[in-house]
Write an enzyme that holds these catalytic residues in place. Structure first.
Site, PDB file in Angstrom:
ATOM      1  N   ASP A  17     -70.325  35.664  93.661  1.00 24.88           N
ATOM      2  CA  ASP A  17     -71.448  35.219  94.484  1.00 24.88           C
ATOM      3  C   ASP A  17     -72.628  34.891  93.570  1.00 24.88           C
ATOM      4  O   ASP A  17     -73.071  35.733  92.788  1.00 24.88           O
ATOM      5  CB  ASP A  17     -71.813  36.364  95.441  1.00 24.88           C
ATOM      6  CG  ASP A  17     -72.829  35.979  96.502  1.00 24.88           C
ATOM      7  OD1 ASP A  17     -73.771  35.238  96.180  1.00 24.88           O
ATOM      8  OD2 ASP A  17     -72.687  36.459  97.641  1.00 24.88           O
ATOM      9  N   HIS A  61     -70.330  33.295  97.968  1.00 24.71           N
ATOM     10  CA  HIS A  61     -71.227  33.636  99.078  1.00 24.71           C
ATOM     11  C   HIS A  61     -70.932  32.829 100.335  1.00 24.71           C
ATOM     12  O   HIS A  61     -71.542  33.056 101.370  1.00 24.71           O
ATOM     13  CB  HIS A  61     -72.678  33.367  98.633  1.00 24.71           C
ATOM     14  CG  HIS A  61     -73.728  33.997  99.499  1.00 24.71           C
ATOM     15  ND1 HIS A  61     -73.969  35.353  99.502  1.00 24.71           N
ATOM     16  CD2 HIS A  61     -74.612  33.453 100.382  1.00 24.71           C
ATOM     17  CE1 HIS A  61     -74.956  35.625 100.346  1.00 24.71           C
ATOM     18  NE2 HIS A  61     -75.367  34.500 100.889  1.00 24.71           N
ATOM     19  N   SER A  70     -75.395  37.890 104.650  1.00 25.78           N
ATOM     20  CA  SER A  70     -76.541  37.607 103.800  1.00 25.78           C
ATOM     21  C   SER A  70     -77.834  38.132 104.438  1.00 25.78           C
ATOM     22  O   SER A  70     -77.985  39.339 104.618  1.00 25.78           O
ATOM     23  CB  SER A  70     -76.594  36.104 103.505  1.00 25.78           C
ATOM     24  OG  SER A  70     -77.496  35.830 102.465  1.00 25.78           O
TER      25      SER A  70
END
Length: 287
Positions: free
Chosen positions: A230, A263, A153
């Site tokens: 995600d 995610h 991320s």
């Protein structure tokens, strides 16, 4: 930059190697900083081993990847060390630094802030590119000529940016669900405006897509995994920009769309061993 002393917070045997959590007085940050190191069992029979630096995402810390990614077994099997850093300075005392989860504490974006009051302590860029490698390579059996970088991320953003900007330093690069084009998404625009000021031209050196557009390349393939359910995919991550920029630039990019994955670290741990293998193959090539 002088090499600081380190304080051991804890050390444990893991997968035949040693996993440790440490702290030190950081010259780059002007504060105490924490980091983690996994040294594989092969280090006892070798002078040094290859090392991969791990950058975590928003709200995380130096503990997150080691605890949640389940990557240490594969690192131990392949003889690769891991170094994990925190995601921001801690204790800077900047007014409002803990007000938002996506800016300030836990959200340093792996850059050196140029805007006050952030510029006094929010210097994660030089910390991960200068101080932390020098510190860990002085205290642990790590081979600084065989160094890779990976992240998740916000950390994926950091890995891509630093890998492209200094391929001679980071010989291998990979990312999970990275913020690919921070200049055009809310997370990145908020962070860049606060840390770097309102001029988008000042942001380009911290954006992987812009770096590819501006002529930066990595000689080795970059591996990226993206979960296709995600919740941040459309608004914040936008990997299609990275694919397009890499194609135009002639940058080798392995961008894998993982159907059904989100995610979370359930996603990360599903593919972390493959990322360790990606780094090990590149870092050991020609060694």
């Amino acid at each position: 930059m002088t090499v600081a002393k380190i304080t051991v917070r804890s050390e444990s045997l893991c997968a035949g190697g040693t996993v440790g959590f440490y702290e030190h007085q950081s010259e780059a940050l002007g504060l105490m900083a924490r980091f983690a190191v996994f040294v594989p069992p092969q280090a006892s029979a070798q002078n040094t081993v290859p090392v991969v630096h791990v950058l975590a995402g928003l709200t995380c810390s130096e503990e997150t990847f080691f605890i949640k990614a389940h990557a240490l077994d594969e690192a131990a099997r392949l003889g690769v060390a891991l170094v994990a850093t925190d995601t921001s300075p801690r204790g800077a005392g900047v007014p409002g630094e803990a007000d938002d989860w996506d800016f300030g504490v836990g959200a340093g974006f792996y850059l050196d802030a140029t805007q006050g009051p952030w510029s006094q302590h929010y210097r994660m860029g030089r910390y991960i590119t200068q101080e932390l490698p020098a510190l860990t390579e002085a205290h642990f059996p790590l081979d600084g000529t065989r160094r890779g970088i990976m992240g998740h991320s916000m950390g994926g953003h950091g890995a891509l940016v630093h890998g492209l900007r200094a391929p001679q330093m980071w010989r291998s690069v990979s990312a999970f669900a990275p913020i690919c084009h921070p200049s055009v998404v809310p997370w990145g625009q908020k962070a860049f405006t606060g840390y770097l000021g309102p001029d988008p031209q000042a942001w380009r050196a911290h954006d992987a897509v812009c770096l590819l557009e501006d002529g930066y390349r990595h000689p080795n393939p970059i591996l990226v995994d993206q979960g296709m359910v995600d919740k941040f995919l459309e608004r914040e991550l936008q990997p299609w920009h990275l694919r397009s920029a890499a194609e135009k630039a002639g940058q080798s990019l392995i961008l894998r769309e993982q159907q059904g994955y989100d995610h979370s670290y359930w996603f990360v741990q599903s593919f972390a061993p493959e990322h360790i293998r990606h780094h090990a193959a590149l870092l050991k090539a020609g060694a």
